[in-house]
Design an enzyme around this catalytic site. Structure first.
Site, PDB file in Angstrom:
ATOM      1  CG  ASP A  84      -2.201   0.778   1.035  1.00 13.71           C
ATOM      2  OD1 ASP A  84      -2.309   1.494   0.029  1.00 13.71           O
ATOM      3  OD2 ASP A  84      -3.086   0.685   1.898  1.00 13.71           O
ATOM      4  CB  CYS A 134      -6.550   2.922  -3.106  1.00 14.88           C
ATOM      5  SG  CYS A 134      -7.305   2.139  -4.548  1.00 14.88           S
ATOM      6  CG  HIS A 179      -5.689  -1.093   5.727  1.00  8.45           C
ATOM      7  ND1 HIS A 179      -4.686  -1.767   5.061  1.00  8.45           N
ATOM      8  CD2 HIS A 179      -5.880   0.049   5.022  1.00  8.45           C
ATOM      9  CE1 HIS A 179      -4.296  -1.055   4.011  1.00  8.45           C
ATOM     10  NE2 HIS A 179      -5.000   0.045   3.969  1.00  8.45           N
TER      11      HIS A 179
HETATM   12  N1  COA Z   1      -0.944 -10.421 -12.992  1.00  4.63           N
HETATM   13  C1  COA Z   1      -0.434 -10.024 -14.190  1.00  4.63           C
HETATM   14  N2  COA Z   1      -1.170  -9.612 -15.219  1.00  4.63           N
HETATM   15  C2  COA Z   1      -2.497  -9.626 -15.056  1.00  4.63           C
HETATM   16  C3  COA Z   1      -3.104 -10.022 -13.868  1.00  4.63           C
HETATM   17  C4  COA Z   1      -2.275 -10.435 -12.807  1.00  4.63           C
HETATM   18  N3  COA Z   1      -2.760 -10.799 -11.634  1.00  4.63           N
HETATM   19  N4  COA Z   1      -4.423  -9.923 -14.012  1.00  4.63           N
HETATM   20  C5  COA Z   1      -4.664  -9.465 -15.262  1.00  4.63           C
HETATM   21  N5  COA Z   1      -3.481  -9.274 -15.878  1.00  4.63           N
HETATM   22  C6  COA Z   1      -3.277  -8.748 -17.218  1.00  4.63           C
HETATM   23  C7  COA Z   1      -3.896  -9.598 -18.284  1.00  4.63           C
HETATM   24  O1  COA Z   1      -2.980 -10.576 -18.698  1.00  4.63           O
HETATM   25  C8  COA Z   1      -4.179  -8.589 -19.364  1.00  4.63           C
HETATM   26  O2  COA Z   1      -2.996  -8.286 -20.042  1.00  4.63           O
HETATM   27  P1  COA Z   1      -3.001  -7.891 -21.587  1.00  4.63           P
HETATM   28  O3  COA Z   1      -3.739  -6.592 -21.681  1.00  4.63           O
HETATM   29  O4  COA Z   1      -1.538  -7.773 -21.925  1.00  4.63           O
HETATM   30  O5  COA Z   1      -3.715  -9.022 -22.265  1.00  4.63           O
HETATM   31  C9  COA Z   1      -4.556  -7.343 -18.585  1.00  4.63           C
HETATM   32  O6  COA Z   1      -3.942  -7.503 -17.303  1.00  4.63           O
HETATM   33  C10 COA Z   1      -6.037  -7.176 -18.428  1.00  4.63           C
HETATM   34  O7  COA Z   1      -6.587  -8.378 -17.951  1.00  4.63           O
HETATM   35  P2  COA Z   1      -8.110  -8.576 -17.546  1.00  4.63           P
HETATM   36  O8  COA Z   1      -8.332  -9.985 -17.168  1.00  4.63           O
HETATM   37  O9  COA Z   1      -8.981  -7.955 -18.592  1.00  4.63           O
HETATM   38  O10 COA Z   1      -8.184  -7.822 -16.203  1.00  4.63           O
HETATM   39  P3  COA Z   1      -8.713  -6.374 -15.922  1.00  4.63           P
HETATM   40  O11 COA Z   1      -8.247  -5.367 -16.873  1.00  4.63           O
HETATM   41  O12 COA Z   1     -10.155  -6.490 -15.613  1.00  4.63           O
HETATM   42  O13 COA Z   1      -7.882  -6.121 -14.570  1.00  4.63           O
HETATM   43  C11 COA Z   1      -7.178  -6.450 -12.347  1.00  4.63           C
HETATM   44  C12 COA Z   1      -8.223  -6.721 -13.399  1.00  4.63           C
HETATM   45  C13 COA Z   1      -7.844  -6.477 -11.005  1.00  4.63           C
HETATM   46  C14 COA Z   1      -6.137  -7.528 -12.418  1.00  4.63           C
HETATM   47  C15 COA Z   1      -6.483  -5.110 -12.596  1.00  4.63           C
HETATM   48  O14 COA Z   1      -7.437  -4.092 -12.742  1.00  4.63           O
HETATM   49  C16 COA Z   1      -5.573  -4.748 -11.467  1.00  4.63           C
HETATM   50  O15 COA Z   1      -4.532  -5.360 -11.247  1.00  4.63           O
HETATM   51  N6  COA Z   1      -5.926  -3.688 -10.745  1.00  4.63           N
HETATM   52  C17 COA Z   1      -5.142  -3.190  -9.656  1.00  4.63           C
HETATM   53  C18 COA Z   1      -5.878  -3.312  -8.388  1.00  4.63           C
HETATM   54  C19 COA Z   1      -5.018  -2.842  -7.256  1.00  4.63           C
HETATM   55  O16 COA Z   1      -4.004  -3.410  -6.938  1.00  4.63           O
HETATM   56  N7  COA Z   1      -5.458  -1.741  -6.616  1.00  4.63           N
HETATM   57  C20 COA Z   1      -4.806  -1.192  -5.511  1.00  4.63           C
HETATM   58  C21 COA Z   1      -4.877  -2.069  -4.320  1.00  4.63           C
HETATM   59  S1  COA Z   1      -6.376  -2.008  -3.461  1.00  4.63           S
HETATM   60 ZN    ZN Z   2      -4.988   1.145   2.152  1.00  2.79          ZN
END
Ligand code: COA
Ligand code: ZN
Length: 301
Positions: A3, A226, A193
């Site tokens: 975080d 975040c 948290h």
């Molecule tokens: N690790 C690595 N790559 C990942 C992944 C993971 N856990 N999850 C998804 N991806 C990649 C996919 O391979 C895809 O890649 P590409 O565009 O090269 O094909 C891309 O991310 C999109 O994948 P998709 O399944 O459509 O996921 P999404 O776009 O709906 O994303 C999350 C979903 C949640 C994985 C993404 O939005 C994310 O990591 N968000 C961050 C959330 C976060 O940590 N927030 C702060 C903490 S609270």
């Molecule tokens: Zn937090």
């Protein structure tokens, strides 16, 4: 680490991350959230998750946990031999859509699949973002938080973390939430948290402690936030919270001077000042020498 760093604008080199985790490992923490196995496009700062997990020195007694958003993240986290997987979803529909790009029910179903896939190989914690209020929706009912806690408890998770993602909680609300969750879920590891966005962070820690909570997330120097929550700012500063509890006579098990020394080195790593206060002021037992005229006045009395 997770975080704390995820919202930082400038990439912190992998070497610095590894060094910092190794130093934090010597401070007495029960758990360190090292990184997250999210999409590197979503959180570029933590794109080196595999390398960091592979290079840190694992100190016995410290759990190295990682954030896991989905099945792909769980596969990567298993590979890296993390001690705990910290799954994440929001208790607010809008923040879940903003952060994870899906509704809460879809998140729940996806995380249930992750839990099934992990199948007891690694303990699982679930962090519930925006549990005390959502920056876009406003109030989040305690009943909703309790409902998701129950559903994950039924799936066999070890613990849940109740997150105040944008510092909306107040101490009365925290007390009500903590009293109720401890009563209903005495077998779950409960972690609180807090973010200090509105200056209520330590007051909320105290309210939770007085309700019986013993586990808190914090970040060195009070970094954090975040990237998908408007107006998000730092976590409670670990060293400020630990210093407060120590001053009150609680045994935190922490090496406070070492922690403060690390907090003082943090601005060099991130390239800017950090919010934590004790590292700037020093602990209450570090006294200053008196001005020379004070002794003259004392003698003249
Ligand atoms: N690790 C690595 N790559 C990942 C992944 C993971 N856990 N999850 C998804 N991806 C990649 C996919 O391979 C895809 O890649 P590409 O565009 O090269 O094909 C891309 O991310 C999109 O994948 P998709 O399944 O459509 O996921 P999404 O776009 O709906 O994303 C999350 C979903 C949640 C994985 C993404 O939005 C994310 O990591 N968000 C961050 C959330 C976060 O940590 N927030 C702060 C903490 S609270
Ligand atoms: Zn937090």
């Amino acid at each position: 680490m997770r975080d704390g760093f995820q919202i930082e604008p400038n990439f912190v080199p992998t070497d610095d991350k590894v060094k910092l985790v190794d130093a934090l490992s010597e401070c007495g923490f029960a758990k360190i959230e090292v990184t997250s196995f999210t999409s590197p496009k979503a959180i570029p700062m933590l794109r080196d998750a595999e390398e960091v997990m592979g290079r840190i020195k694992r100190v016995p007694g410290v759990e190295y946990t990682v954030l896991v958003p989905n099945l792909r993240g769980a596969e990567r986290a298993l590979e890296s031999k993390a001690d705990e997987f910290n799954l994440v979803m929001s208790t607010s529909e809008t923040h879940n859509l903003a952060n994870l790009r899906m509704g809460r029910e879809k998140s729940f179903a996806g995380l249930a699949e992750v839990i099934k896939y992990v199948d007891g190989r690694t303990p699982i914690n679930v962090s519930f973002s925006t549990s005390f209020g959502c920056p876009m929706e406003g109030e989040v009912s305690q009943v909703v938080v309790e409902g998701f806690t129950k559903r994950f408890a039924d799936l066999g998770v070890r613990g849940v973390t109740i997150c105040d993602t944008t510092g909306m909680a107040n101490p009365d609300q925290v007390k009500r939430m903590c009293d109720s969750l401890q009563k209903q879920f005495s077998n779950l590891q409960l972690t609180l948290h807090f973010h200090n966005t509105r200056g209520m962070g330590l007051a909320n820690v105290l309210a939770a402690v007085q309700s019986g909570i013993v586990r808190f997330d914090g970040s060195l120097g009070g970094l954090g936030g975040c990237p998908y929550a408007p107006g998000a700012s730092g976590n409670i500063s670990s060293e400020d919270a630990i210093h407060m509890l120590d001053a009150m006579g609680y045994d935190t098990g922490m090496n406070i001077p070492k922690l403060i020394q690390l907090a003082r080195e943090l601005p060099k790593i991130v390239g800017h000042e950090v919010p934590g206060q004790v590292a700037k002021a020093g602990t209450t037992n570090v006294l200053h020498s008196e001005p020379s005229y004070v002794d003259e006045l004392r003698r003249a009395q």
